[in-house]
Design a protein around this motif. Structure first.
Motif, mmCIF file in Angstrom:
data_model
loop_
_atom_site.group_PDB
_atom_site.id
_atom_site.type_symbol
_atom_site.label_atom_id
_atom_site.label_comp_id
_atom_site.label_asym_id
_atom_site.label_seq_id
_atom_site.Cartn_x
_atom_site.Cartn_y
_atom_site.Cartn_z
ATOM 1 N N ALA A 92 1.400 52.041 94.551
ATOM 2 C CA ALA A 92 1.309 53.492 94.323
ATOM 3 C C ALA A 92 -0.116 53.961 94.597
ATOM 4 C CB ALA A 92 1.720 53.845 92.895
ATOM 5 N N GLN A 93 -0.255 55.257 94.876
ATOM 6 C CA GLN A 93 -1.564 55.850 95.171
ATOM 7 C C GLN A 93 -1.581 57.304 94.720
ATOM 8 O OE1 GLN A 93 -2.443 56.318 99.345
ATOM 9 N NE2 GLN A 93 -4.601 56.725 99.015
ATOM 10 N N PHE A 94 -2.762 57.761 94.296
ATOM 11 C CA PHE A 94 -3.020 59.181 94.042
ATOM 12 C C PHE A 94 -4.387 59.517 94.612
ATOM 13 C CE2 PHE A 94 0.339 58.505 91.040
ATOM 14 C CZ PHE A 94 0.982 59.734 90.944
ATOM 15 N N GLU A 95 -4.565 60.794 95.017
ATOM 16 C CA GLU A 95 -5.828 61.198 95.644
ATOM 17 C C GLU A 95 -6.158 62.652 95.341
ATOM 18 O OE1 GLU A 95 -7.789 61.466 100.138
ATOM 19 O OE2 GLU A 95 -5.611 61.357 99.909
ATOM 20 N N HIS A 96 -7.426 62.889 95.046
ATOM 21 C CA HIS A 96 -7.982 64.240 94.995
ATOM 22 C C HIS A 96 -9.271 64.282 95.814
ATOM 23 C CE1 HIS A 96 -5.428 66.551 92.391
ATOM 24 N NE2 HIS A 96 -5.585 65.766 91.348
ATOM 25 N N THR A 97 -9.575 65.473 96.344
ATOM 26 C CA THR A 97 -10.893 65.745 96.909
ATOM 27 C C THR A 97 -11.755 66.343 95.812
ATOM 28 O OG1 THR A 97 -10.048 66.123 99.152
ATOM 29 C CG2 THR A 97 -12.171 67.113 98.607
ATOM 30 N N LEU A 98 -12.968 65.811 95.652
ATOM 31 C CA LEU A 98 -13.867 66.227 94.560
ATOM 32 C C LEU A 98 -15.142 66.855 95.088
ATOM 33 C CD1 LEU A 98 -14.110 63.252 92.068
ATOM 34 C CD2 LEU A 98 -12.496 65.115 92.081
ATOM 35 N N LEU A 99 -15.662 67.772 94.294
ATOM 36 C CA LEU A 99 -17.016 68.294 94.471
ATOM 37 C C LEU A 99 -17.847 67.790 93.304
ATOM 38 C CD1 LEU A 99 -19.275 70.312 95.429
ATOM 39 C CD2 LEU A 99 -18.130 72.011 93.973
ATOM 40 N N VAL A 100 -19.024 67.239 93.596
ATOM 41 C CA VAL A 100 -19.935 66.827 92.520
ATOM 42 C C VAL A 100 -20.729 68.047 92.064
ATOM 43 C CG1 VAL A 100 -21.808 65.289 91.835
ATOM 44 C CG2 VAL A 100 -20.118 64.513 93.519
ATOM 45 N N THR A 101 -20.639 68.338 90.771
ATOM 46 C CA THR A 101 -21.409 69.429 90.178
ATOM 47 C C THR A 101 -22.530 68.832 89.331
ATOM 48 O OG1 THR A 101 -20.093 69.528 88.147
ATOM 49 C CG2 THR A 101 -19.277 70.786 90.046
ATOM 50 N N GLU A 102 -23.336 69.688 88.714
ATOM 51 C CA GLU A 102 -24.426 69.197 87.851
ATOM 52 C C GLU A 102 -23.885 68.411 86.662
ATOM 53 O OE1 GLU A 102 -27.500 69.288 88.605
ATOM 54 O OE2 GLU A 102 -27.547 70.775 90.213
ATOM 55 N N SER A 103 -22.642 68.691 86.276
ATOM 56 C CA SER A 103 -22.104 68.070 85.063
ATOM 57 C C SER A 103 -21.028 67.014 85.312
ATOM 58 C CB SER A 103 -21.540 69.160 84.136
ATOM 59 O OG SER A 103 -20.545 69.902 84.817
ATOM 60 N N GLY A 104 -20.591 66.847 86.581
ATOM 61 C CA GLY A 104 -19.546 65.852 86.833
ATOM 62 C C GLY A 104 -18.818 66.088 88.133
ATOM 63 N N GLY A 105 -17.508 65.909 88.120
ATOM 64 C CA GLY A 105 -16.692 66.075 89.318
ATOM 65 C C GLY A 105 -15.700 67.200 89.146
ATOM 66 N N GLU A 106 -15.674 68.135 90.079
ATOM 67 C CA GLU A 106 -14.701 69.240 90.072
ATOM 68 C C GLU A 106 -13.631 68.939 91.104
ATOM 69 O OE1 GLU A 106 -14.304 73.821 91.612
ATOM 70 O OE2 GLU A 106 -16.302 73.117 91.036
ATOM 71 N N ILE A 107 -12.364 68.964 90.705
ATOM 72 C CA ILE A 107 -11.256 68.701 91.625
ATOM 73 C C ILE A 107 -11.019 69.940 92.481
ATOM 74 C CG2 ILE A 107 -8.812 68.133 91.807
ATOM 75 C CD1 ILE A 107 -9.057 66.702 89.075
ATOM 76 N N LEU A 108 -11.084 69.763 93.806
ATOM 77 C CA LEU A 108 -10.838 70.876 94.725
ATOM 78 C C LEU A 108 -9.389 70.987 95.170
ATOM 79 C CD1 LEU A 108 -13.982 70.633 97.064
ATOM 80 C CD2 LEU A 108 -13.690 72.000 94.991
ATOM 81 N N THR A 109 -8.610 69.917 94.949
ATOM 82 C CA THR A 109 -7.237 69.891 95.427
ATOM 83 C C THR A 109 -6.246 70.120 94.281
ATOM 84 O OG1 THR A 109 -7.603 67.484 95.455
ATOM 85 C CG2 THR A 109 -7.465 68.606 97.580
ATOM 86 N N LEU A 110 -6.343 71.303 93.689
ATOM 87 C CA LEU A 110 -5.382 71.740 92.682
ATOM 88 C C LEU A 110 -4.693 72.990 93.223
ATOM 89 C CD1 LEU A 110 -7.483 71.334 89.397
ATOM 90 C CD2 LEU A 110 -5.628 69.846 90.198
ATOM 91 N N PRO A 111 -3.361 73.104 92.985
ATOM 92 C CA PRO A 111 -2.636 74.241 93.566
ATOM 93 C C PRO A 111 -2.952 75.582 92.908
ATOM 94 C CG PRO A 111 -1.135 72.862 92.316
ATOM 95 C CD PRO A 111 -2.458 72.169 92.302
#
Length: 282
Positions: A263-282
């Motif tokens: 199995a596999q799952f994937e998101h594209t992330l942006l690194v912010t000052e505080s962590g990771g923001e998920i860009l691939t949310l509907p």
């Protein structure tokens, strides 16, 4: 449980002429990426749009995952959704890949080509879809249950998603990228799962794959420091058995050598000052 065999692949789907294709379409391979892994604000805003469309396309495809559907029919849904939203399907023509998304069933680790294979009750299937719009890519995937799935497979899918989310939570500026793999592998090992090593997360933006590697296993050699403004994917692939694999004659489809499920799952992330923001949310 019968192992998969290649099916018939339908002709390549057309993309409307007004939708801009990535530079690699029609070429043997993409141009090498030479830019910065840290994106400016304007590029990030475009990536938010690409990520959101990819996530919406994935959701649209998922609604058609039922026994009896062919993986080619799922490809058609994803293709039409992306085109209707002004996006080019990034996989179509990438190093010659013939379809608009990847459909990886049961023992297929990744890069399965949609064909006339029909989904059967009890299968699991990964859909990997990427949108190219505004000159940038948004890449996401998820594994779905088809009908009534056995408990071992259901838990594998659930825990692979959890492994990805734990990897995302580990993202923070000033940490090396290997912290992501350390967290994912430590979690997967609790259940005796294999963690695929040869297929990794990657930098993404104007390039589909920038050259930045995000491993899902623990290896101190991967010590690139995480910085705000970086964009990359986290996409762990976990197996019920060995991580040894074979590639079909099509040059794409990667299957576990022991035939056990993955199995596999994937998101594209942006690194912010505080962590990771998920860009691939509907």
């Amino acid at each position: 449980m019968a192992l998969l065999s290649p099916g018939r692949i339908s002709p390549r789907r057309e993309v409307p002429a007004d939708i801009k294709a990535p530079e690699y379409v029609g070429k043997a391979r993409p141009r090498p990426f030479t830019g910065s892994e840290v994106k400016d604000d304007e590029t990030i805003e475009r990536m938010r749009i690409a990520g959101r469309i990819a996530a919406q396309a994935l959701k649209a495809v998922a609604e058609h995952i039922v026994p009896g559907r062919t993986t080619d029919e799922l490809d058609q849904v994803g293709h039409e959704f992306l085109c209707d939203h002004g996006a080019y399907p990034s996989t179509l023509g990438y190093k010659g890949f013939p379809k608009s998304l990847c459909t990886s069933l049961n023992e297929v680790i990744c890069h399965g080509i949609p064909d006339d294979s029909r989904l059967e009750d009890g299968d699991i299937i990964n859909i990997d879809i990427t949108a190219y719009i505004g000159g940038v890519h948004g890449d996401t995937d998820a594994t779905y249950l088809v009908g009534d799935v056995d408990e071992e497979s259901r838990l594998l899918v659930e825990r692979t998603h959890e492994a990805m989310m734990r990897g995302i939570k580990a993202v923070a500026p000033g940490r090396p990228v290997n912290v992501i793999g350390r967290v994912i592998e430590a979690y997967a090992r609790r259940f005796g799962y294999g963690v695929v090593r040869d297929f990794t997360g990657h930098g993404i933006g104007t390039a589909f794959h920038s050259g930045l590697v995000i491993p899902h296993y623990d290896d101190p050699a991967w010590n690139t420091m995480i910085e705000p403004g970086m964009t990359f994917t986290i996409e762990p692939m976990l197996t019920l058995g060995s991580i040894a694999y074979d590639v079909w004659d099509d040059g794409w489809t990667v299957v576990t050598r022991d035939g056990r499920r993955t199995a596999q799952f994937e998101h594209t992330l942006l690194v912010t000052e505080s962590g990771g923001e998920i860009l691939t949310l509907p």
